[in-house]
Motif scaffolding. Sequence first.
Motif, PDB file in Angstrom:
ATOM      1  N   LYS A 172       0.822  -1.212   0.000  1.00 25.60           N
ATOM      2  CA  LYS A 172       0.000   0.000   0.000  1.00 25.60           C
ATOM      3  C   LYS A 172       0.853   1.259   0.000  1.00 25.60           C
ATOM      4  CE  LYS A 172      -3.373  -2.504  -0.280  1.00 25.60           C
ATOM      5  NZ  LYS A 172      -3.623  -2.815  -1.695  1.00 25.60           N
ATOM      6  N   GLU A 195       2.140   1.923  -3.412  1.00 26.61           N
ATOM      7  CA  GLU A 195       1.096   2.500  -4.265  1.00 26.61           C
ATOM      8  C   GLU A 195       0.896   3.988  -3.990  1.00 26.61           C
ATOM      9  OE1 GLU A 195      -2.749   0.415  -4.743  1.00 26.61           O
ATOM     10  OE2 GLU A 195      -1.816  -1.232  -3.663  1.00 26.61           O
ATOM     11  N   ILE A 196       0.873   4.339  -2.713  1.00 27.98           N
ATOM     12  CA  ILE A 196       0.575   5.722  -2.303  1.00 27.98           C
ATOM     13  C   ILE A 196       1.778   6.636  -2.528  1.00 27.98           C
ATOM     14  CG2 ILE A 196       0.010   7.152  -0.278  1.00 27.98           C
ATOM     15  CD1 ILE A 196      -2.323   5.436  -0.720  1.00 27.98           C
ATOM     16  N   TYR A 249      -0.102  16.612  15.847  1.00 31.73           N
ATOM     17  CA  TYR A 249      -0.202  15.916  14.564  1.00 31.73           C
ATOM     18  C   TYR A 249       1.011  16.301  13.706  1.00 31.73           C
ATOM     19  CZ  TYR A 249      -5.144  14.702  15.295  1.00 31.73           C
ATOM     20  OH  TYR A 249      -6.316  14.181  15.759  1.00 31.73           O
ATOM     21  N   ASN A 302       1.095  17.254  10.670  1.00 33.28           N
ATOM     22  CA  ASN A 302       0.863  18.452   9.851  1.00 33.28           C
ATOM     23  C   ASN A 302       0.972  19.754  10.644  1.00 33.28           C
ATOM     24  OD1 ASN A 302      -1.721  17.826  11.096  1.00 33.28           O
ATOM     25  ND2 ASN A 302      -2.601  19.403   9.775  1.00 33.28           N
ATOM     26  N   LEU A 357      -1.008  10.101  15.398  1.00 37.45           N
ATOM     27  CA  LEU A 357      -1.596   9.871  14.068  1.00 37.45           C
ATOM     28  C   LEU A 357      -3.115   9.868  14.132  1.00 37.45           C
ATOM     29  CD1 LEU A 357       0.966   7.142  13.033  1.00 37.45           C
ATOM     30  CD2 LEU A 357       0.790   9.411  12.039  1.00 37.45           C
ATOM     31  N   THR A 374      -1.299  -0.068  10.228  1.00 41.45           N
ATOM     32  CA  THR A 374      -2.242   1.012   9.915  1.00 41.45           C
ATOM     33  C   THR A 374      -1.615   2.360  10.256  1.00 41.45           C
ATOM     34  OG1 THR A 374      -3.938  -0.530  10.696  1.00 41.45           O
ATOM     35  CG2 THR A 374      -4.673   1.671  10.100  1.00 41.45           C
ATOM     36  N   LEU A 431       0.856   3.273   7.581  1.00 41.40           N
ATOM     37  CA  LEU A 431       0.212   3.715   6.350  1.00 41.40           C
ATOM     38  C   LEU A 431      -0.425   5.095   6.536  1.00 41.40           C
ATOM     39  CD1 LEU A 431      -0.093   2.716   3.469  1.00 41.40           C
ATOM     40  CD2 LEU A 431      -2.395   1.977   4.056  1.00 41.40           C
ATOM     41  N   ALA A 432      -0.976   5.350   7.720  1.00 39.24           N
ATOM     42  CA  ALA A 432      -1.553   6.668   7.999  1.00 39.24           C
ATOM     43  C   ALA A 432      -0.474   7.749   7.895  1.00 39.24           C
ATOM     44  CB  ALA A 432      -2.195   6.679   9.389  1.00 39.24           C
ATOM     45  N   PHE A 491       0.247   8.252   4.142  1.00 41.74           N
ATOM     46  CA  PHE A 491      -0.829   9.056   3.544  1.00 41.74           C
ATOM     47  C   PHE A 491      -0.628  10.530   3.906  1.00 41.74           C
ATOM     48  CE2 PHE A 491      -4.036   5.416   3.606  1.00 41.74           C
ATOM     49  CZ  PHE A 491      -4.340   5.491   2.269  1.00 41.74           C
ATOM     50  N   GLU A 492      -0.421  10.767   5.200  1.00 41.18           N
ATOM     51  CA  GLU A 492      -0.405  12.142   5.688  1.00 41.18           C
ATOM     52  C   GLU A 492       0.723  12.946   5.051  1.00 41.18           C
ATOM     53  OE1 GLU A 492      -1.241  12.566   9.806  1.00 41.18           O
ATOM     54  OE2 GLU A 492      -0.577  14.654   9.863  1.00 41.18           O
ATOM     55  N   PHE A 494      -0.045  13.609   1.434  1.00 41.72           N
ATOM     56  CA  PHE A 494      -1.128  14.599   1.343  1.00 41.72           C
ATOM     57  C   PHE A 494      -0.589  16.008   1.568  1.00 41.72           C
ATOM     58  CE2 PHE A 494      -4.485  17.254   3.021  1.00 41.72           C
ATOM     59  CZ  PHE A 494      -5.578  16.942   2.234  1.00 41.72           C
ATOM     60  N   ILE A 495       0.205  16.159   2.622  1.00 42.42           N
ATOM     61  CA  ILE A 495       0.755  17.473   2.978  1.00 42.42           C
ATOM     62  C   ILE A 495       1.631  18.026   1.851  1.00 42.42           C
ATOM     63  CG2 ILE A 495       2.384  18.607   4.559  1.00 42.42           C
ATOM     64  CD1 ILE A 495       1.329  16.591   6.717  1.00 42.42           C
ATOM     65  N   ARG A 536       1.284  17.471  -1.419  1.00 38.04           N
ATOM     66  CA  ARG A 536       0.607  17.493  -2.726  1.00 38.04           C
ATOM     67  C   ARG A 536       0.969  18.728  -3.530  1.00 38.04           C
ATOM     68  NH1 ARG A 536      -5.595  15.626  -1.896  1.00 38.04           N
ATOM     69  NH2 ARG A 536      -5.163  13.404  -2.011  1.00 38.04           N
ATOM     70  N   LYS A 577      -9.170  -1.602   8.092  1.00 37.69           N
ATOM     71  CA  LYS A 577      -8.368  -0.376   8.180  1.00 37.69           C
ATOM     72  C   LYS A 577      -9.250   0.864   8.256  1.00 37.69           C
ATOM     73  CE  LYS A 577      -4.892  -2.782   8.301  1.00 37.69           C
ATOM     74  NZ  LYS A 577      -4.681  -3.197   9.695  1.00 37.69           N
ATOM     75  N   GLU A 629     -10.542   1.260  11.695  1.00 37.43           N
ATOM     76  CA  GLU A 629      -9.516   1.804  12.593  1.00 37.43           C
ATOM     77  C   GLU A 629      -9.351   3.310  12.404  1.00 37.43           C
ATOM     78  OE1 GLU A 629      -5.627  -0.227  12.928  1.00 37.43           O
ATOM     79  OE2 GLU A 629      -6.521  -1.810  11.754  1.00 37.43           O
ATOM     80  N   THR A 667      -0.825   8.180  -8.741  1.00 39.83           N
ATOM     81  CA  THR A 667      -0.468   6.792  -9.028  1.00 39.83           C
ATOM     82  C   THR A 667      -1.731   5.954  -9.239  1.00 39.83           C
ATOM     83  OG1 THR A 667      -0.298   6.464  -6.648  1.00 39.83           O
ATOM     84  CG2 THR A 667       1.755   6.804  -7.849  1.00 39.83           C
ATOM     85  N   LEU A 672      -4.030   3.370  -8.186  1.00 35.83           N
ATOM     86  CA  LEU A 672      -4.316   2.694  -6.914  1.00 35.83           C
ATOM     87  C   LEU A 672      -5.253   1.509  -7.133  1.00 35.83           C
ATOM     88  CD1 LEU A 672      -4.994   5.824  -4.660  1.00 35.83           C
ATOM     89  CD2 LEU A 672      -2.833   4.622  -5.022  1.00 35.83           C
ATOM     90  N   THR A 690      -7.088   0.255  -2.033  1.00 33.89           N
ATOM     91  CA  THR A 690      -6.179   1.339  -1.640  1.00 33.89           C
ATOM     92  C   THR A 690      -6.842   2.686  -1.887  1.00 33.89           C
ATOM     93  OG1 THR A 690      -4.438  -0.098  -2.514  1.00 33.89           O
ATOM     94  CG2 THR A 690      -3.774   2.087  -1.779  1.00 33.89           C
ATOM     95  N   PHE A 702      -8.960   8.102   4.519  1.00 30.12           N
ATOM     96  CA  PHE A 702      -7.929   8.859   5.221  1.00 30.12           C
ATOM     97  C   PHE A 702      -8.092  10.356   4.949  1.00 30.12           C
ATOM     98  CE2 PHE A 702      -4.019  11.183   5.234  1.00 30.12           C
ATOM     99  CZ  PHE A 702      -3.629  10.984   6.539  1.00 30.12           C
ATOM    100  N   PHE A 750      -8.732  13.289   7.624  1.00 29.95           N
ATOM    101  CA  PHE A 750      -7.682  14.304   7.788  1.00 29.95           C
ATOM    102  C   PHE A 750      -8.262  15.714   7.666  1.00 29.95           C
ATOM    103  CE2 PHE A 750      -4.419  17.178   6.314  1.00 29.95           C
ATOM    104  CZ  PHE A 750      -3.316  16.849   7.077  1.00 29.95           C
ATOM    105  N   ARG A 787     -10.174  16.915  10.732  1.00 26.46           N
ATOM    106  CA  ARG A 787      -9.510  16.854  12.037  1.00 26.46           C
ATOM    107  C   ARG A 787      -9.866  18.038  12.901  1.00 26.46           C
ATOM    108  NH1 ARG A 787      -3.265  15.217  11.129  1.00 26.46           N
ATOM    109  NH2 ARG A 787      -3.635  12.983  11.086  1.00 26.46           N
TER     110      ARG A 787
END
Lengths: 233, 233
Positions: A95, A98-99, A171, A173, A210, A219, A222-223, A226-227, A230-231, A233, B95, B98, B213, B215, B219, B226, B230, B233
């Motif tokens: 995963k 992929e991300i 966090y 971010n 997280l 998890t 992976l979080a 992702f984060e 994302f930040i 991007r 996931k 969670e 990408t 996915l 995913t 996610f 996010f 939050r």
Amino acid sequence: MHVFYTPDINSNNYTLNEEESKHCSKVLRLGVGDVVHLIDGRGGLYKAQINEASKKHVQLLVIEHQKEYGKRNHHLHIAIAPTKNIDRLEWFLEKATEIGIDEFTPIICDRSERKIIKEERLEKVITSAVKQSLTAYHPQLNKAISFADFITKNKETEKFIAHCMDGAKPYINQIVNIHQSYLILIGPEGDFTPAELNVALQNGYKPVTLGNTRLRTETAALAACFELNFINR
Amino acid sequence: MHVFYTPDINSNNYTLNEEESKHCSKVLRLGVGDVVHLIDGRGGLYKAQINEASKKHVQLLVIEHQKEYGKRNHHLHIAIAPTKNIDRLEWFLEKATEIGIDEFTPIICDRSERKIIKEERLEKVITSAVKQSLTAYHPQLNKAISFADFITKNKETEKFIAHCMDGAKPYINQIVNIHQSYLILIGPEGDFTPAELNVALQNGYKPVTLGNTRLRTETAALAACFELNFINR
């Protein structure tokens, strides 16, 4: 779109190895004139035409070459304690690939129930995800290393430790700068020990959370992945 | 911390069913005086003490009750085409539970290779993740439904469709409002058909991208989960 991983490509001609040739001609049933894609794991994306095809020998001619395909704007390194059930680590690798990730290091912690991992198997999982997701940069899998040996040797500019103990934990971010090289430590099922946390803090790692829920090791990792994607991007 | 899922709790006394009693007394080896946690799946978190313990009958007295534990500030519903390999759907359910989600709907699309799913098995995966992550709100799993039947019947205020076809597709965070009720459609391995996309657009779904990408289905669904957690939050 059929994708082959060809890390050793160095000219416009490329011959698939026996296993890949068989896959190409027998499983995918591709023949002369058909077009496939190649990725070299270092940002190169190639379009190539089949020039010759037999069961054990498929020869390709590159007709298009794109450099720095999907180049990432930050460097992300996650150091994770291998999970007791290795499937959970494997799916994290899949995963995260992929991300978007650049580097993995399995770290053996005091409370790690799993101390030994087979890097070759994990490497295959990553390569398969690279092909699936058409990620032109192949993430690097480092050899497993003990927490103590790992913690003092990192070159990243922003370092974090995700733990479940009490204390102030923003966090990511809230404290991160964008477009940097990041390293995040993710502990084993029973968390890092207080001693490990102290060593990390002394070495410049910032504690982070997280989220509010109790996340499993994979998890959490992976979080974090992702984060940071994302930040940035 | 030992957690039991007790959706039918309605007073300060609770008796675990035979299976849970066995788990409590035989596997966890807990006895009279020991403290466990209960969650009712509707926001209630209870601390309870064991009053009586036999192999088939463990009786508890609630000594603390917290309402709206971990109450979420938005409603997230993901409708996902079941993956060919059901393990991949199961891990997404685990996931997402969670990380934070409220509602799942399996949708059967034109290109779905899997048309039948066993809801009971999936329900167990979700409940197990609820207990593991101490999520006091149990996500709702709806019955599988065809894309055509599903698409016209949604009450959410912000609806998105993640697809891989050409066209303008912003990121979710570029067009979303916070603290809303969201619904996101995630297609099967071969994507939605152009006809399905059109029907979604006609019904007010906004097309979105989840990244550069390629996915996998599960995913993509987790990335959407996610991202919305996010953003809120």
